[in-house]
Design a protein around this motif. Structure first.
Motif, PDB file in Angstrom:
ATOM      1  N   ARG A 329       0.878   6.251  -2.503  1.00  0.00           N
ATOM      2  CA  ARG A 329       2.083   7.077  -2.479  1.00  0.00           C
ATOM      3  C   ARG A 329       2.181   7.363  -1.372  1.00  0.00           C
ATOM      4  O   ARG A 329       3.192   8.353  -1.082  1.00  0.00           O
ATOM      5  N   GLY A 330       1.410   7.461  -0.222  1.00  0.00           N
ATOM      6  CA  GLY A 330       1.497   8.212   0.786  1.00  0.00           C
ATOM      7  C   GLY A 330       0.795   7.305   2.208  1.00  0.00           C
ATOM      8  O   GLY A 330      -0.106   6.315   1.591  1.00  0.00           O
ATOM      9  N   PRO A 331       0.766   7.834   3.432  1.00  0.00           N
ATOM     10  CA  PRO A 331      -0.069   7.183   4.287  1.00  0.00           C
ATOM     11  C   PRO A 331      -1.486   7.280   4.139  1.00  0.00           C
ATOM     12  O   PRO A 331      -1.892   8.399   3.541  1.00  0.00           O
ATOM     13  N   VAL A 332      -2.287   6.431   4.288  1.00  0.00           N
ATOM     14  CA  VAL A 332      -3.662   6.224   4.305  1.00  0.00           C
ATOM     15  C   VAL A 332      -4.510   5.981   5.567  1.00  0.00           C
ATOM     16  O   VAL A 332      -4.079   5.252   6.345  1.00  0.00           O
ATOM     17  N   LEU A 338     -14.496   5.327   4.169  1.00  0.00           N
ATOM     18  CA  LEU A 338     -13.673   5.254   3.094  1.00  0.00           C
ATOM     19  C   LEU A 338     -13.217   3.659   2.622  1.00  0.00           C
ATOM     20  O   LEU A 338     -13.177   3.284   1.744  1.00  0.00           O
ATOM     21  N   THR A 339     -13.534   2.898   3.799  1.00  0.00           N
ATOM     22  CA  THR A 339     -13.190   1.379   3.629  1.00  0.00           C
ATOM     23  C   THR A 339     -14.506   0.745   2.673  1.00  0.00           C
ATOM     24  O   THR A 339     -14.336   0.241   1.857  1.00  0.00           O
ATOM     25  N   LEU A 340     -15.703   1.303   2.994  1.00  0.00           N
ATOM     26  CA  LEU A 340     -16.970   0.942   2.181  1.00  0.00           C
ATOM     27  C   LEU A 340     -16.765   1.443   0.833  1.00  0.00           C
ATOM     28  O   LEU A 340     -17.114   0.672  -0.126  1.00  0.00           O
ATOM     29  N   VAL A 343     -14.468  -0.727  -0.928  1.00  0.00           N
ATOM     30  CA  VAL A 343     -14.814  -2.054  -1.306  1.00  0.00           C
ATOM     31  C   VAL A 343     -15.966  -1.986  -2.683  1.00  0.00           C
ATOM     32  O   VAL A 343     -15.931  -2.787  -3.430  1.00  0.00           O
ATOM     33  N   PHE A 344     -16.505  -0.799  -2.469  1.00  0.00           N
ATOM     34  CA  PHE A 344     -17.676  -0.767  -3.311  1.00  0.00           C
ATOM     35  C   PHE A 344     -17.145  -0.370  -4.919  1.00  0.00           C
ATOM     36  O   PHE A 344     -17.468  -0.919  -5.748  1.00  0.00           O
ATOM     37  N   GLY A 345     -15.986   0.291  -4.874  1.00  0.00           N
ATOM     38  CA  GLY A 345     -15.347   0.482  -5.942  1.00  0.00           C
ATOM     39  C   GLY A 345     -14.742  -0.574  -6.384  1.00  0.00           C
ATOM     40  O   GLY A 345     -14.583  -0.915  -7.644  1.00  0.00           O
TER      41      GLY A 345
END
Length: 405
Positions: A329-332, A338-340, A343-345
């Motif tokens: 719902r907002g800028p990321v 965060l990327t890892l 991906v893991f999640g």
């Protein structure tokens, strides 16, 4: 320089899909050849529709449920500024084109309006499975024609993609553009004509079949490739050659070559199918245990349940990723950490959803399938189980059978 090399490999990383096609072809050939030997070559063409039906019943129930989920509840699961764009279109496509998925023709029919977009692979692989099965039955019934038949099929696998690339005026590799990614490749001509069609992906599956046939011949002659110093060197070099072979394709991103072009058509066919040769070498080396550490890792019991969950995870992982990324719902502001974590999640959530699908759909339908087909099947020790090849993944059942080969 390292950034450029990394970019070159990543931009052509779509080749990794060919790994699963090669594995599927090899497993099919190994199991079929074993079956044919136990039948002393007495394999009828009637086996082809039986195997097709068996495979269809194995793959479709979970696939149909995921399609139903996308066509009904997907839109209601979240809200947000991007969710309607990401979910409503998928819902419309699934309500309109679900039948193409269930007939496994979705990589040709309405491919620009995909329902469960990753299902293109199932369509292509199912079609090639039928062709490969016919080829295998033919070479068993006419053993003297084995080499000419496999040779002609292999030549066709190189020539047909090259002709299509030339006459459709396409680049020498599958170029992923920013404009194409805007619409998730729905309307991209490179994706529709140079990535998902069966005739484009046919070669590496057939080369996988050839790998399986070669393995069967080596077994007959009691040849152990792990004892060959030359093969061991080639096997290790393959791990370097495969990623390096992806580097030249980067030139199509930084240059605008005129089309149609004979050299680009030839480059497309060669680069795509030579990757399959490398996959075949790696598969043979893994089977024979060229590297003891790799062999122990691949046979570790931990992979058995994951093998059972692989098909379900393959089907639901875009659903999970859509839920995680399109519901923002907002800028990321993305970072490596965060990327890892995302991906893991996504991987964990996909496996958990796959576990639910396995328990509620796959295992019950597999039991029902075995009951229905039980009267038509031979004893377990003499049966080729098409279930051992699903989406290019080695499932647990193959591990036990592999040790007997």
């Amino acid at each position: 320089m390292m950034h450029n090399v990394g970019s070159m490999i990543l931009t052509n990383g779509v080749q990794i899909t060919q790994t699963f096609l090669g594995m599927s072809g090899a497993l099919l050939a190994i199991q079929f050849c074993s079956f044919a030997e136990k039948r002393k070559g007495k394999v009828s063409f009637l086996y082809v529709p039986f195997a097709i039906l068996y495979r269809y019943v194995r793959l479709t129930p979970v696939y149909a449920f995921v399609i139903l989920l996308h066509a009904t509840w997907l839109l209601k699961l979240q809200t947000g500024p991007l969710w309607r764009w990401g979910a409503e279109t998928e819902q419309i496509f699934c309500r309109r084109n679900w039948w193409t998925n269930l007939l496994y023709i979705n990589n040709y029919v309405h491919a620009d309006e995909p329902c469960v977009q990753q299902g293109w692979y199932l369509g292509a692989e199912f079609q090639i499975f039928i062709i490969a099965l016919i080829v295998l039955v033919t070479i068993v019934k006419i053993p003297r024609a084995k080499v000419p038949i496999l040779g002609l099929v292999l030549i066709a696998a190189y020539i047909i993609p090259a002709l299509f690339i030339y006459y459709q005026k396409l680049e020498g590799t599958f170029v992923v553009t920013l404009e194409a990614q805007r619409y998730i490749l729905w309307y991209d001509k490179f994706y529709l004509h140079a990535y998902i069609p069966t005739h484009i992906n046919f070669g590496n599956y057939i080369q996988g079949v050839l790998t399986g046939v070669i393995y069967n011949e080596l077994q007959k002659r009691s040849i152990n490739l792990a004892q060959s110093k030359v093969f061991r060197v080639v096997w290790y070099l393959t791990f370097a050659i495969i990623p390096l072979s992806m580097l030249p394709s980067y030139m199509f991103y930084v240059n605008d070559f005129p089309t149609p072009s004979v050299w680009m058509a030839a480059y497309f066919a060669l680069s795509k199918n030579l990757y399959g040769i490398g996959v075949g070498i790696v598969i043979l080396g893994c089977i024979y245990g060229v590297n003891g550490v790799v062999k122990r890792m691949l046979n570790y019991p931990f992979f058995e349940p994951l093998g059972r969950l692989a098909y379900g995870a393959y089907l639901v992982h875009p659903f999970v990723m859509r839920y995680m990324f399109v519901s923002v719902r907002g800028p990321v502001h993305y970072s490596d950490l965060l990327t890892l974590s995302l991906v893991f999640g996504a991987t964990v959530m996909s496996c958990l959803m796959a576990l639910v699908l396995c328990l509620l759909i796959e295992l019950p339908t597999t039991a029902l399938q075995n009951h229905i087909f039980g009267s038509f099947k031979e004893q377990k020790s003499n049966h080729v189980d098409p279930e051992t090849v699903t989406n290019g993944n080695i499932n647990p059942g193959f591990e036990g059978k592999k040790s007997e080969l």
